[in-house]
Scaffold this motif. Structure first.
Motif, PDB file in Angstrom:
ATOM      1  N   ILE A  14       1.857  13.665  10.172  1.00  0.00           N
ATOM      2  CA  ILE A  14       1.380  12.326  10.500  1.00  0.00           C
ATOM      3  C   ILE A  14       1.647  11.345   9.356  1.00  0.00           C
ATOM      4  CG2 ILE A  14      -0.444  13.355  11.934  1.00  0.00           C
ATOM      5  CD1 ILE A  14      -2.500  12.256  10.082  1.00  0.00           C
ATOM      6  N   ASP A  48       4.650  16.164   1.947  1.00  0.00           N
ATOM      7  CA  ASP A  48       5.319  17.315   1.345  1.00  0.00           C
ATOM      8  C   ASP A  48       5.936  18.244   2.385  1.00  0.00           C
ATOM      9  OD1 ASP A  48       4.545  16.426  -1.088  1.00  0.00           O
ATOM     10  OD2 ASP A  48       2.707  17.613  -1.156  1.00  0.00           O
ATOM     11  N   GLY A  96       7.022  10.577   3.520  1.00  0.00           N
ATOM     12  CA  GLY A  96       6.750  11.039   2.167  1.00  0.00           C
ATOM     13  C   GLY A  96       5.774  12.196   2.057  1.00  0.00           C
ATOM     14  N   ILE A 150       0.334   7.441   8.117  1.00  0.00           N
ATOM     15  CA  ILE A 150      -0.678   6.421   8.404  1.00  0.00           C
ATOM     16  C   ILE A 150      -0.450   5.160   7.571  1.00  0.00           C
ATOM     17  CG2 ILE A 150      -2.532   7.908   9.250  1.00  0.00           C
ATOM     18  CD1 ILE A 150      -3.681   7.804   6.355  1.00  0.00           C
ATOM     19  N   GLN A 192       2.114   2.277  -3.376  1.00  0.00           N
ATOM     20  CA  GLN A 192       1.155   2.906  -4.305  1.00  0.00           C
ATOM     21  C   GLN A 192       1.252   4.413  -4.191  1.00  0.00           C
ATOM     22  OE1 GLN A 192      -2.554   1.057  -3.069  1.00  0.00           O
ATOM     23  NE2 GLN A 192      -2.707   0.124  -5.090  1.00  0.00           N
ATOM     24  N   MET A 193       1.300   4.899  -2.983  1.00  0.00           N
ATOM     25  CA  MET A 193       1.456   6.330  -2.724  1.00  0.00           C
ATOM     26  C   MET A 193       1.822   6.456  -1.253  1.00  0.00           C
ATOM     27  SD  MET A 193      -1.261   9.409  -3.121  1.00  0.00           S
ATOM     28  CE  MET A 193      -1.569   9.273  -4.875  1.00  0.00           C
ATOM     29  N   PRO A 194       2.864   7.268  -0.958  1.00  0.00           N
ATOM     30  CA  PRO A 194       3.276   7.379   0.446  1.00  0.00           C
ATOM     31  C   PRO A 194       2.108   7.832   1.309  1.00  0.00           C
ATOM     32  CG  PRO A 194       4.800   8.526  -0.997  1.00  0.00           C
ATOM     33  CD  PRO A 194       3.648   8.109  -1.849  1.00  0.00           C
ATOM     34  N   THR A 195       2.075   7.368   2.566  1.00  0.00           N
ATOM     35  CA  THR A 195       0.927   7.668   3.420  1.00  0.00           C
ATOM     36  C   THR A 195       1.177   8.847   4.352  1.00  0.00           C
ATOM     37  OG1 THR A 195       1.671   6.063   5.027  1.00  0.00           O
ATOM     38  CG2 THR A 195       0.092   5.295   3.381  1.00  0.00           C
ATOM     39  N   GLY A 196       2.305   9.543   4.160  1.00  0.00           N
ATOM     40  CA  GLY A 196       2.530  10.738   4.966  1.00  0.00           C
ATOM     41  C   GLY A 196       1.532  11.813   4.593  1.00  0.00           C
ATOM     42  N   LEU A 197       1.080  12.565   5.607  1.00  0.00           N
ATOM     43  CA  LEU A 197       0.107  13.624   5.343  1.00  0.00           C
ATOM     44  C   LEU A 197       0.574  14.907   6.013  1.00  0.00           C
ATOM     45  CD1 LEU A 197      -3.132  11.563   5.808  1.00  0.00           C
ATOM     46  CD2 LEU A 197      -2.441  12.731   3.716  1.00  0.00           C
ATOM     47  N   PRO A 198       0.138  16.043   5.496  1.00  0.00           N
ATOM     48  CA  PRO A 198       0.555  17.318   6.084  1.00  0.00           C
ATOM     49  C   PRO A 198       0.190  17.368   7.560  1.00  0.00           C
ATOM     50  CG  PRO A 198      -0.642  17.682   4.047  1.00  0.00           C
ATOM     51  CD  PRO A 198      -0.758  16.234   4.354  1.00  0.00           C
ATOM     52  N   ARG A 212       0.843  -1.202   0.000  1.00  0.00           N
ATOM     53  CA  ARG A 212       0.000   0.000   0.000  1.00  0.00           C
ATOM     54  C   ARG A 212       0.877   1.251   0.000  1.00  0.00           C
ATOM     55  NH1 ARG A 212      -1.269   4.083  -0.354  1.00  0.00           N
ATOM     56  NH2 ARG A 212      -3.035   5.327   0.370  1.00  0.00           N
ATOM     57  N   HIS A 222      -0.960   1.641   6.460  1.00  0.00           N
ATOM     58  CA  HIS A 222      -2.140   0.832   6.715  1.00  0.00           C
ATOM     59  C   HIS A 222      -2.319  -0.227   5.650  1.00  0.00           C
ATOM     60  CE1 HIS A 222      -3.503   4.095   4.037  1.00  0.00           C
ATOM     61  NE2 HIS A 222      -4.371   3.230   3.561  1.00  0.00           N
TER      62      HIS A 222
END
Lengths: 514, 150
Positions: B61, B90, B88, B63, B52-58, B49, B65
């Motif tokens: 955090i 931004d 990952g 996630i 597919q696209m890193p799960t880091g968020l502004p 998962r 999963h």
């Protein structure tokens, strides 16, 4: 205002719900109503049809295909990635406001779906990673949603030009792959003389047991597919710019680019001219009586006629004169330095891949070949060898680059790279067009450099070739074949090196294909 | 129904700056507690998962999963990193890491709790509370109190 939204993500357990929450909060903060349908693992909470009907705009915050998408047809649409909805929800809501204002939801059967891409422009720089579509879903499309484009609302001019080009390229690639491989098969089975067979001979005398019949069939079907390259490229560039009203002027303009031998660069011109004409005409305010026939009759009619005028008169005339001049000049160079001539022919072959400049170089070589039919050891045979080698370099060099530095290329380009090996090896220079059309300023100089190196090397080595086509399938007809292949490989390495260097200078975002 | 989180699934000071190591440290806690039946299998699903696209968020955090056949019940493991771990995003590294484990065959009612959790993740007070929580038990309490399926 009233909005409806759909959120979805690959796993359906985290981003889907975060985006829903973020959009709900942002809409509430801005004083709007919103209902979000989460299409995730915990089921799908369908928005009631009457809520959709009452909505001023639709937001898709979706990384996977929106289920039952046709429900939202005819509404102004803001289409963003799920991550953008989480990180910049208030911007997304603003975009929805703007597109609702710019383009009130169409209730009439004939949608005025032309104006959204530029209308929903946002001042802030949205992140480039998330590609988005901001065109209204056409209300009258028989099959539901229209094909996707890759246009980010609010992106900078450079990014949008690239996205318009990429939209055209992504629809063109299947034609390149199918046509190119079929033509290559034709050469493999039937040899280079297969180009001499008539289409009518396939229709009238097809013999299931004859390999020549199959080769001719493959060649002609491939050639038919290739005839669509430029029209499809132009048509979908125009489509990305102006939505469906852009398709007719774009495709017709592309066909005219082929007719005046303007090549794929002419096709890009046609796409932009057709797209912007359609967009511009669709923005003209007209009376109620005319409004119904605008998208289906008036816009395509006027934009197509005007694009045709531009392609034939403004572009076709000067282009044809320039090609004649170039031909005379090249003929005058025959006695000069061989190696320089080889490099020059290489530059020309790679410049527009099937366009006017390439054609001049190729015709120059084949005309010489016809003249040299009797004499042996003539420079004409070497020129033919140089031209073919130089024409093999662009697809090979780019295929090499997609393997060495995957990250510099989009998914679509990497896929195209796989076919490009075979196309390059078969002297089907068009295999490089998708790369060049997507990023002309970096790709074209790189492949020109590679082809120039190969052209010069072949002239230096003095390989001779009697066939006008065929690539590695006519290696048997080339003198000193090993050195010849080495020259091709050297050019491919140079082209790949240049393109990787240029693309690394400013790393273009790798856009996932829709 | 099993609890979404227990103090045993909390690591307040992740001693790594690598996201895969961080994910593994958290997943090991789930494996020990029997929430995950195959540690490597589960990690492979999370990694798939993540790719597919890193799960880091502004907002710091991450996630990681997955929906995985090796997960017994919807579970959250929580990790904190003062130095931050690159997931990952931004705008910089993640300080709060939520490893979300969802069973592959989970019916929708079962997964509502994860939907509710995801919705809480964008709430700043929720994140602040987790950032300042003094111990694992407090973290588990906050999550249990705040994450209520609708």
């Amino acid at each position: 205002m009233k909005f409806v939204a759909v959120s979805s993500c690959p796993t359906g357990i985290a981003h889907t719900y975060m985006a829903a929450e973020a959009l709900e909060q942002a809409a509430r903060a801005a004083g709007h109503e919103i209902v979000v349908e989460t299409q995730g693992s915990a089921g799908l909470n369908r928005i009631p049809p009457e809520t959709i009907a009452a909505a001023d705009a639709v937001i898709f915050a979706a990384d996977v295909e929106v289920r039952e998408r046709a429900r939202f047809d005819g509404k102004p649409l803001v289409d963003v990635g799920v991550k953008r909805a989480i990180s910049a929800a208030s911007d997304v809501i603003e975009e929805a406001e703007r597109s609702a204002v710019a383009e009130p939801a169409t209730v009439a059967a004939v949608g005025e779906s032309a104006t959204a891409p530029a209308a929903a422009e946002s001042a802030d720089g949205s992140t480039r990673e998330e590609t988005a579509t901001t065109h209204a879903a056409p209300a009258d499309a028989p099959g539901g949603a229209s094909p996707p484009t890759k246009v980010t609302a609010g992106a900078g001019v450079g990014t949008r030009i690239r996205q318009w080009l990429m939209t055209g390229v992504s629809y063109m690639i299947p034609f390149v792959a199918a046509g190119g491989i079929l033509i290559a098969l034709g050469f493999m089975i039937g040899g280079y003389e297969i180009t001499d067979t008539e289409l009518s001979s396939v229709v009238d005398d097809f013999d299931v047991l004859s390999s020549t019949s199959w080769a001719a069939l493959f060649f002609h079907v491939g050639a038919a597919s290739f005839d669509f390259l430029v029209p499809i490229l132009a048509g979908f560039i125009a489509f990305a710019i102006a939505d469906r009203p852009g398709l007719a002027p774009g495709i017709v303009g592309g066909a005219l680019a082929v007719a005046v031998d303007a090549g794929f660069l002419g096709g890009i011109v046609a796409g932009f001219v057709g797209g912007f004409l359609a967009l511009w005409i669709s923005r003209i305010r007209v009376g109620k009586a005319l409004r119904g026939v605008m998208p289906v009759v008036v816009i395509p009619l006027v934009a197509t006629a005007a694009t045709g005028l531009v392609m034939l008169v403004l572009l076709g005339g000067p282009l044809s004169a320039a090609a004649d001049g170039l031909e005379d000049w090249l003929t005058g160079l025959t006695g000069s330095n061989r190696i320089l001539l080889g490099a020059l022919l290489g530059l020309m072959m790679a410049f527009d891949m099937g366009g006017p400049v390439n054609k001049v170089a190729y015709t120059f070589a084949t005309t010489g070949l016809a003249g040299a039919a009797t004499a042996s050891g003539s420079t004409s045979l070497t020129i033919m060898a140089a031209v073919m080698a130089a024409g093999m370099v662009p697809p090979l060099g780019l295929a090499l680059a997609t393997v060495v530095r995957k990250r510099l290329f989009t998914t679509a380009e990497r896929e195209n790279g796989r076919a490009a090996w075979l196309l390059g090896a078969s002297f089907i220079t068009e295999g490089a067009i998708p790369f060049a059309a997507a990023d002309p300023l970096r790709v074209i100089p790189s492949i020109m450099a590679g082809s120039a190196v190969t052209g010069a090397l072949v002239m230096g080595i003095g390989n001779e070739l009697r066939a006008p086509h065929g690539g590695i399938w006519v290696t048997g007809l080339i003198s000193q074949p090993l050195l010849y292949l080495l020259a091709v490989a050297a050019g491919a390495v140079v082209a790949a090196g240049c393109v990787m260097a240029l693309k690394s200078l400013r790393r273009a975002p790798a856009m996932a294909l829709a | 129904m099993t609890d979404l989180i227990s103090p045993d699934f909390v690591e307040l000071d992740l001693s790594t700056d690598d996201r895969h190591t961080a994910t593994r440290l958290l997943a090991e806690r789930l494996f020990k507690a029997g929430r995950v039946t195959d540690l490597d299998g589960f990690l492979a699903d999370v990694r798939a998962r993540e790719e597919q696209m890193p799960t880091g968020l502004p907002g710091g955090i991450g996630i990681p999963h997955a929906k995985s056949a090796h997960v017994v019940a919807p579970t959250l493991a929580f990790g904190r990193s003062a130095a931050g771990i690159d997931f990952g995003a931004d705008d910089g590294p993640a300080h709060l890491i939520f490893l979300i484990a969802a069973p592959a065959g989970g019916d929708s009612e079962h997964l509502q709790v994860l939907a509710a959790l995801a919705r809480r993740l964008i709430n700043q007070e929720f994140k602040d509370a987790l950032l300042s929580a003094p111990d694992a038990a407090t973290v588990a309490d906050i999550v249990a109190r705040e994450v209520v399926p609708s």
